[in-house]
Enzyme design. Structure first.
Site, short mmCIF file in Angstrom:
data_model
loop_
_atom_site.label_atom_id
_atom_site.label_comp_id
_atom_site.label_asym_id
_atom_site.label_seq_id
_atom_site.Cartn_x
_atom_site.Cartn_y
_atom_site.Cartn_z
CG ASP A 253 37.86 52.62 45.38
OD1 ASP A 253 36.88 53.10 44.78
OD2 ASP A 253 37.95 51.42 45.69
CG HIS B 137 29.87 48.24 49.04
ND1 HIS B 137 30.10 46.90 48.75
CD2 HIS B 137 31.08 48.78 49.32
CE1 HIS B 137 31.41 46.66 48.85
NE2 HIS B 137 32.02 47.78 49.20
CD GLU C 35 35.22 46.43 46.20
OE1 GLU C 35 35.77 47.51 45.93
OE2 GLU C 35 35.00 46.05 47.37
CD GLU D 128 34.98 50.68 43.19
OE1 GLU D 128 35.35 51.87 43.09
OE2 GLU D 128 35.39 49.90 44.05
CG ASP E 212 38.86 48.24 44.02
OD1 ASP E 212 40.05 47.90 43.86
OD2 ASP E 212 38.40 48.64 45.11
NE ARG F 116 35.40 41.56 48.59
CZ ARG F 116 35.26 42.87 48.39
NH1 ARG F 116 35.94 43.74 49.11
NH2 ARG F 116 34.44 43.30 47.46
CD GLN G 140 38.30 44.42 51.87
OE1 GLN G 140 38.05 43.67 50.93
NE2 GLN G 140 37.60 45.50 52.12
CE LYS H 41 39.18 46.91 48.49
NZ LYS H 41 37.89 46.78 47.84
CB THR I 101 42.22 49.03 39.72
OG1 THR I 101 42.60 48.83 41.09
CG2 THR I 101 40.85 49.69 39.67
CD GLU J 84 27.73 44.63 48.82
OE1 GLU J 84 26.67 45.20 49.09
OE2 GLU J 84 28.54 45.07 47.99
CA CA Z 1 36.51 49.60 45.89
#
Ligand code: CA
Length: 454
Positions: A157, A164, A229, A231, A263, A267, A270, A283, A287, A401
């Site tokens: 990834d 971002h 996420e 992607e 993904d 948070r 993380q 993570k 996925t 975000e």
């Molecule tokens: Ca990611």
């Protein structure tokens, strides 16, 4: 098989520079005898022909091509001798239960299959249209149980959006949002292939260790800040041997096509774990991948230059420079469907609308950098772009975000608000390409619903 390579491709490449059979398959006037493929707005007109893997009932998994509301079963086409013009190794690869063997064969083989499928499905071609066993080869897309399209051995990834990286960096490290290496190399980490999931598979809210604000000791429990996420994923083709490198000029020929990746990210986990070695348990629990892989051949009309480098941007090292580099000009959206709205016509709330062309690092740069050490990529490896975020608030590709770490809640169709995902929420991601003079093509959907922690 004729040579076919994208090494010299660049944004705005004239149609007459494409191989003749590719140009024929992308002709916007081309129609299929499958009526639903000719409907305006379909993701899967005959110009697209994305590859996937699925099964019917208790049958074995097989390689499929999406066409309108139907799917073409390539193994059945081989068995009924409709693909006799293809070389034996290709026909053999098309009878497998995943795309890996086909990925290994490379770009000329991919174009040969695409061209054969395009001819078989075209309106005026009777071999399949009028075949007595047509329904064995062409089946309803809704009857297919679609899976992950390849056996993914390794998943990497990246972190290729400057918007971002800057947004997330400014939340986690206000004094130092963009690390000094960021504009010199495409930052990435090695992800977890074992928890890659087919679109539609529900995901379980993970437990994890967190350090809540103002706490002095860590806690363990269900993640409170579960996020998606948005992607783009790239499926690797032939790849390289251990100890060899893929030069940036060759890199694009090692990428079969693109799909949508979600993904899923915890948070709160993380924030506590990511220093010093980057994402780990935040993570690794899930996925999601969309089922259809849209080839670079189908994307030929939609190649865009990467965003221009700003004044003062560092000069890149030679191994990351490709003249007139490109990325697919995809539009991408994310919607959330709260559990209370499931089944309603107005269930979806679109929470993000972005464009892939805003990304700072291109697919070729990611491949060249990944293999610059001699690291080997294998057929079926998944390379994900990192969250696709643009400069506008509406184009931010994750809730971290979008709600600015929970400061600015968003309101959904049922009047409820979100800072992060709630149990029962379904996340729906979509992607498509549109341009005057060409048929719109779509990537389809990537879906996943959040189950409560247990
Ligand atoms: Ca990611």
């Amino acid at each position: 098989m004729p040579e076919h390579s994208l090494k010299t491709w660049r944004p705005g490449l004239a149609r007459d520079a494409w191989p003749a059979e590719l140009a024929a398959s992308l002709d916007p006037a081309l129609e299929s005898f499958v009526d639903s493929a000719n409907r305006p707005g379909t993701d899967f007109p005959i110009q697209n022909l994305p590859f996937g893997v699925g099964r019917f009932g208790e049958g074995e998994s097989r390689i499929l091509i999406a066409i309108g509301d139907e799917v073409l079963d390539l193994r059945a086409c081989v068995e009924l001798s409709l693909l006799e013009a293809l070389p034996g190794p290709i026909r053999c690869a098309l009878c497998a239960d995943a795309l890996n063997d086909l990925l290994r064969l490379g770009r000329p083989a991919w174009l040969a299959v695409r061209s054969a499928a395009s001819r078989l499905l075209s309106k005026d071609e009777p071999r399949l249209r009028d075949h007595p066993e047509r329904t064995r080869m062409l089946r309803s897309r809704g009857d297919a149980c679609l899976g992950v399209p390849a056996r993914v051995g390794d998943y990497t990834d990246f972190y290729a959006s400057i918007h971002h990286a800057t947004n997330v960096g400014s939340m986690f490290r206000p004094d130092n949002p963009l690390m000094p290496n960021w504009k010199h190399l495409p930052v990435g980490y090695h992800g977890r292939a074992s928890s890659l999931l087919a679109s539609g598979t529900a995901i379980r809210r993970p437990f994890g260790q967190t350090m809540p604000a103002h706490a002095t000791t860590p806690q363990w429990g269900p993640s409170k800040l579960l996020d998606y996420e948005l992607e783009i994923g790239f499926l690797v083709g032939p790849g390289n041997d251990l100890g060899s490198r893929i030069p940036i000029g060759d890199a694009i020929d090692h990428l079969f096509g693109v799909l949508i990746v979600n993904d899923w990210s915890a948070r709160d986990v993380q924030g506590w774990e990511y220093q010093p070695l980057g994402p780990f348990n935040a993570k690794n629990f899930a996925t999601s991948m969309s089922p259809w892989v849209v080839t670079f051949e189908a994307l030929a009309p939609f190649l865009a230059p990467g965003p221009p480098r700003e004044a003062g941007a560092p000069q890149l090292l030679e191994y990351l420079v490709r003249p007139e580099d490109f990325l697919p000009d995809l539009e991408l959206s994310v919607a959330i469907v709260p559990e209370s709205m499931r089944g309603s016509d107005t269930a979806e709330s679109q929470v993000s609308l972005g464009r892939y062309r805003e990304m700072y690092w291109t697919p070729s740069q990611m491949i060249a950098h990944h293999t610059s050490t001699g690291c080997n990529l294998a057929p079926g490896d998944l390379i994900a772009s990192g969250t696709v975020s643009g400069p506008e608030e509406s184009s931010r590709g994750c809730l971290l975000e979008r709600t600015w770490r929970g400061r600015d809640p968003i309101t959904l169709a049922d009047g409820s608000t979100r800072t992060f995902l709630a149990d029962g929420d379904e996340v729906v991601m979509r992607g498509w390409c549109e341009r005057d003079g060409f048929r719109r093509i779509g990537l389809g959907e990537c879906r996943g619903t959040v189950l409560p922690a247990e």
